[in-house]
Design an enzyme around this catalytic site. Structure first.
Site, PDB file in Angstrom:
ATOM      1  N   SER A  45       0.833  -1.211   0.015  1.00 28.61           N
ATOM      2  CA  SER A  45      -0.090  -0.081   0.058  1.00 28.61           C
ATOM      3  C   SER A  45       0.714   1.336   0.082  1.00 28.61           C
ATOM      4  CB  SER A  45      -1.053   0.034   1.283  1.00 28.61           C
ATOM      5  OG  SER A  45      -0.287   0.237   2.687  1.00 28.61           O
ATOM      6  N   LYS A  89      -0.040   5.151   6.400  1.00 25.69           N
ATOM      7  CA  LYS A  89      -0.754   5.599   5.422  1.00 25.69           C
ATOM      8  C   LYS A  89      -0.369   7.262   5.271  1.00 25.69           C
ATOM      9  CE  LYS A  89      -3.394   2.237   4.377  1.00 25.69           C
ATOM     10  NZ  LYS A  89      -2.652   1.052   3.337  1.00 25.69           N
TER      11      LYS A  89
END
Length: 167
Positions: A45, A89
């Protein structure tokens, strides 16, 4: 009586050593909880920022406590889907910001725009084709932010500073 006097210096020394060890662990606990922590980031990710097979990251906890995390920062987040899990993130927007994102980047160019509610942030992985982020579970409460990642420590060939990046 003589044996008790012989044991007294030994007992004092043992208590002093125990106190030193206790202070050291208290220092580690306070540092890890309130100042900075280590985290292991891995998976697709956050490619190319974080290695697919894993990097040891250093995250500071002061910015998140003071509300100083903003767009472009890489953050350590408690997963809104599984509170036992942490994710890394990038913040794309803070409260009140309008964020435009691709709904399904693999299959279409359809875009949506959302306004991030008060007390929340919008987070996305750098690899928009393979990430679970706010596009799936919506804005994340600010309280789930655990720290701002500022450095990749390990492996040595990946050592680098991580700053704001507006992709």
């Amino acid at each position: 009586m003589q044996t008790l006097r012989q044991l007294t210096p030994f007992v004092k020394d043992a208590l002093q050593q125990t106190l030193r060890v206790t202070k050291f662990f208290c220092f580690l606990h306070v540092t890890n909880t309130y100042i900075c922590t280590f985290a292991w980031g891995m998976g697709p990710s956050m490619l190319p920022t974080i290695n697919l097979y894993g990097n040891l990251l250093l995250a500071e906890r002061i910015s998140t406590r003071l509300g100083k995390v903003g767009p472009g920062d890489v953050v350590l987040v408690r997963s809104p889907e599984n509170p036992r899990q942490f994710m890394t993130k990038r913040v794309k927007g803070g409260e009140g910001d309008s964020v435009t994102y691709l709904v399904n980047p693999k299959n279409s160019d359809e875009e949506k725009t959302v306004t991030v509610p008060q007390g929340h942030v919008w987070i996305e992985g750098d690899n928009k084709y393979n990430t679970k982020d706010s596009r799936k579970f919506g804005p994340v409460p600010y309280a789930l932010l655990q720290g701002r990642v500022f450095c990749v420590l390990w492996p040595p060939e990946d050592f680098k500073s991580i700053g704001k990046d507006f992709q």
